[in-house]
Design a protein around this motif. Sequence first.
Motif, mmCIF file in Angstrom:
data_model
loop_
_atom_site.group_PDB
_atom_site.id
_atom_site.type_symbol
_atom_site.label_atom_id
_atom_site.label_comp_id
_atom_site.label_asym_id
_atom_site.label_seq_id
_atom_site.Cartn_x
_atom_site.Cartn_y
_atom_site.Cartn_z
ATOM 1 N N SER A 752 -0.798 36.960 -95.001
ATOM 2 C CA SER A 752 0.505 36.958 -95.147
ATOM 3 C C SER A 752 1.206 36.936 -94.987
ATOM 4 O O SER A 752 2.818 36.464 -95.623
ATOM 5 N N PHE A 753 1.311 36.805 -93.796
ATOM 6 C CA PHE A 753 2.710 37.178 -93.117
ATOM 7 C C PHE A 753 3.089 35.981 -92.006
ATOM 8 O O PHE A 753 1.590 34.749 -91.897
ATOM 9 N N SER A 754 4.219 35.073 -91.851
ATOM 10 C CA SER A 754 4.331 33.876 -91.209
ATOM 11 C C SER A 754 3.920 33.765 -89.902
ATOM 12 O O SER A 754 4.024 34.384 -89.091
ATOM 13 N N SER A 755 3.258 32.298 -89.446
ATOM 14 C CA SER A 755 2.224 32.429 -88.765
ATOM 15 C C SER A 755 3.528 31.944 -87.411
ATOM 16 O O SER A 755 2.910 32.272 -86.072
ATOM 17 N N ASN A 756 4.918 31.930 -88.250
ATOM 18 C CA ASN A 756 5.595 31.014 -86.428
ATOM 19 C C ASN A 756 6.530 32.911 -86.189
ATOM 20 O O ASN A 756 7.018 32.845 -85.586
ATOM 21 N N LEU A 757 6.085 34.122 -86.730
ATOM 22 C CA LEU A 757 6.593 35.582 -86.070
ATOM 23 C C LEU A 757 6.514 35.633 -85.517
ATOM 24 O O LEU A 757 5.966 35.521 -84.151
ATOM 25 N N GLU A 758 8.154 35.112 -84.114
ATOM 26 C CA GLU A 758 8.610 34.891 -82.656
ATOM 27 C C GLU A 758 8.713 36.889 -82.393
ATOM 28 O O GLU A 758 7.903 37.514 -81.299
ATOM 29 N N LYS A 759 9.541 37.899 -83.049
ATOM 30 C CA LYS A 759 9.167 39.110 -82.553
ATOM 31 C C LYS A 759 9.438 40.203 -83.904
ATOM 32 O O LYS A 759 10.267 39.756 -84.941
ATOM 33 N N ILE A 760 8.974 41.105 -83.707
ATOM 34 C CA ILE A 760 8.793 42.102 -84.818
ATOM 35 C C ILE A 760 9.266 43.739 -84.419
ATOM 36 O O ILE A 760 9.414 44.076 -83.125
ATOM 37 N N THR A 761 9.775 44.458 -84.851
ATOM 38 C CA THR A 761 11.198 45.445 -84.743
ATOM 39 C C THR A 761 10.425 46.528 -85.679
ATOM 40 O O THR A 761 10.651 46.263 -86.938
ATOM 41 N N MET A 762 10.299 47.368 -85.686
ATOM 42 C CA MET A 762 9.548 48.551 -86.882
ATOM 43 C C MET A 762 10.235 49.428 -86.072
ATOM 44 O O MET A 762 10.042 50.773 -84.481
ATOM 45 N N VAL A 763 11.017 50.260 -86.283
ATOM 46 C CA VAL A 763 11.718 51.606 -86.621
ATOM 47 C C VAL A 763 11.203 53.166 -87.470
ATOM 48 O O VAL A 763 11.593 52.461 -88.415
ATOM 49 N N ASP A 764 11.201 54.647 -87.134
ATOM 50 C CA ASP A 764 11.024 55.079 -87.700
ATOM 51 C C ASP A 764 10.201 54.752 -88.681
ATOM 52 O O ASP A 764 9.473 54.707 -89.864
ATOM 53 N N PHE A 765 8.681 54.721 -88.163
ATOM 54 C CA PHE A 765 7.513 54.715 -89.139
ATOM 55 C C PHE A 765 6.403 55.851 -88.608
ATOM 56 O O PHE A 765 7.159 56.307 -87.304
ATOM 57 N N LYS A 766 5.059 56.097 -89.780
ATOM 58 C CA LYS A 766 4.917 56.953 -89.404
ATOM 59 C C LYS A 766 3.218 56.484 -88.827
ATOM 60 O O LYS A 766 3.025 57.446 -87.324
ATOM 61 N N GLU A 767 2.902 55.635 -89.299
ATOM 62 C CA GLU A 767 1.783 55.353 -88.125
ATOM 63 C C GLU A 767 1.498 54.200 -88.244
ATOM 64 O O GLU A 767 2.153 52.916 -88.866
#
Length: 850
Positions: A752-767
């Motif tokens: 479901s996500f772009s195969s070209n994703l090079e960078k992911i940032t996640m902030v304030d997540f529970k799990e």
Amino acid sequence: MAADGVVSFLIQNLSQLLVDEANLLSGVEGKVKSLISELKFIDIFLKSSEGKRSNNIVKEVVNQIRDVAYEAEDVVDSYVANVSLHRSRTMLGKMFHCVGQAMMLHDVDAEIEKIKRSICEIYSNRDKYGIGEGEFQRGGEATTAAAAEVLRKRRRDVEEEDVVGLVHESDAVIKQLVKSDSRLQTASIIGMGGLGKTTLARKIYNSKKLKEMYPFRAWGYVSNEYRAKELLLSLLRCLSTSKSSDESEEELKEHLRECLNGRKYLIVLDDIWKTEVWDDVKGAFPDDNNGSRILITSRIGEVAAYMGTMPPHYLPFLTQEQSWELFSKKVFRGEDYCPPDLKDIGMSIVESCSGLPLAIVVLAGHVSKKDKSLREWSRIKDHVNYLLVHENNTKVMDILKLSYDSLPQKLKSCFLYFAVYPEDYEIPARNLIQLWVAEGFIQIPETGTSDTLSLEDIAEYNLEELVDRSLVQVASKRSSGGVKTCRIHDLLRDLCISESQATKFIEIHKELDISKCNSRKMSFHHSTQFSFTPNKNNQLHMHSLFLFGEELSWDDESKGCKQFRKSFKLARVLHLNKVLLDLPPSGLKLMIHLRYLKIKTDSRSAENILTSISNLRNLETLHLSCDWVFSIPIKIWKLKRLRHFNVRIKEILNMSRVTNCERMSNLQTLCEVPLYSETISMLNNDNFPNLKKLGLWCYPYFKDGLQHKQSSTGRAANLSLLSMHHLSKLCTLKIRGDIFHPFCANGFNPTSFSSNLEKITMVDFKELDFKALGKLPNLRILKLRRGSTGDGLHCVAGEFPALQMLQMKEVQVERWIQEEGAMPCLSRLIIKGGSVEDLPLQLRSLASIK
């Protein structure tokens, strides 16, 4: 902007207007085409005169050309703005203003004819005063050579025999030169003008160790006005071999080669500006596998990369202690003693030079001739910039100006633009690039890679080239390796300001009084409210406004706001950094030329501001900060030229359904929008096919400590409903918050996500389920902040195949199991705060734990 840049830009702008605003230019279209034709002849003349403008008459003609080009731009832009206003009126309003419109058509026709007569008169003056192409070419080289020789002497005046801070540098370069490799090798010293490259090279050249190792040594001064024959002759003279200047370049090259054949030699080529130099002379340096060396100095990293077989040595600025030592040696002429009452103020004087040896030596030379008294040094402290930039010390600016003069035209405007920022300001690179694009400095090449290179890509290359030329310093880098923030040396900034004022490109003011401004771009570094009393002339030519300083609050009735709305109808850039703006829905409506807008607003005025912005059909970049807003107008999603949509809105109380959102093919950045079902719908429907960066907020509605009732059309949504596989250009994703589990084992499907994703940032997540992220094939950078990994991390072979950097700040990891073959490319692991139990052994050598 130099006149040739102004004319080239105007030709492009008017040609584009004929395409984009054909309906608004109806009635004067023929006149505009005729004006473009006239400007093209002027453009040819300017290009033929480039580099030959020391003559005062030529300078005056060039200035006249620039002024008439500005006038032409204003006339056409004003006409487009007025026609656009007329067409937005009601039928009754159009009838009321019909006579005015007819007069306006007549007036613009007359204005264009007047401008064309001015162009003809300028062209006639060119012939009248004998400044045609032939005149430029005769004697131009002799004048340039004489100027170069004067500058060379000035450089020698400020070179020091024993400049401090070079012991470590010379040891490092000598170590490079003498390492055991028998092949001919080239080493390089790189840095900005005035940093001491030549002084360091001379120190190395004259060192006892190298004199013993290299019995045959030669020094060649290259310079920006390079001539191959002169360089070859100077090298032969150093080798005690005299040759006639009547010999050809090839003959001299062969003589030099014969002289060096079979001998172990050291050649220094000082101050190289172009790679072509190496192409011309490399055949003169034989490689007899005896450990011979070539050492070059340059301001340009590309030269080192082209010539060098060794990594370049980048010369740093002096530290505060080294700067003071150099200053003291010059002022007190070898004495160690400095009166205690002068030490602090002396350190302040030196600090103004920002570690540049050239500036320190020149300033110290001035101070040494004055009384060593607190009163005299206090006067000097208050006028350091004046003493370095003006008075009789122009040698500093002349040496620095060489770098500016050598820039190609496409980079000159980009470099001068650094003047808009306050002293010592750390400049966000992406923001700077967006401004360059909005100003029109960046153009897609007519042929070649236009289908693969965006305007932002070209602008980024321009920034990198300015860094490579030692004109811009990298302050910080992105985790991906690109420039994150940059800065410019204070003296180079002074050069930008001086050149900008001379060409009416940018004006810098410390007080918000616009009445004396005579430029199209203005930057205010202020600490007061607006004193805004524009006159008839400067109301027309204001195209860019920058405000840096204390926060201002402008409501619709404020003096600043009223004058701002009247005087910036032709604005392309409004960078209102700390202005809290309150306008009616029609407040920005007349600014149809606006390309870039950065503002803040309060929640009460946000909807009016957004409604006003919806009319800006040429808008390319929007930076808007606000706590909350009732709704985002549907018309915002119809701004087809929007490239970067950066909003910081924590809450949107009513996210209206968008049933007919336009396909926004230019949109590259969408940050940081709340995640609602409507947001997901727009992303899923492929409304943003060229999106590269996406930032989402996942927060419930909280205001004043109370949870608000969600409307039927404004509801938060589960990220698992979002499909990004069609966003083929999406490289960067940032998700803030955790209403619904965004990467859960049951709900996440990597397809479901772009195969070209090079960078992911996640902030304030529970799990977080690491396995889901590990399936992304091109993920290189993963940043996690404030959250938990649940039961822990268990990475198996094949997961995270491309991951190079993993950063975790305040993340709780219960346990971590790392199997062989997982994260095979990981080179950086940063852990700060939080807790990580049982960090795997194979990762400990990579980890930076704070």
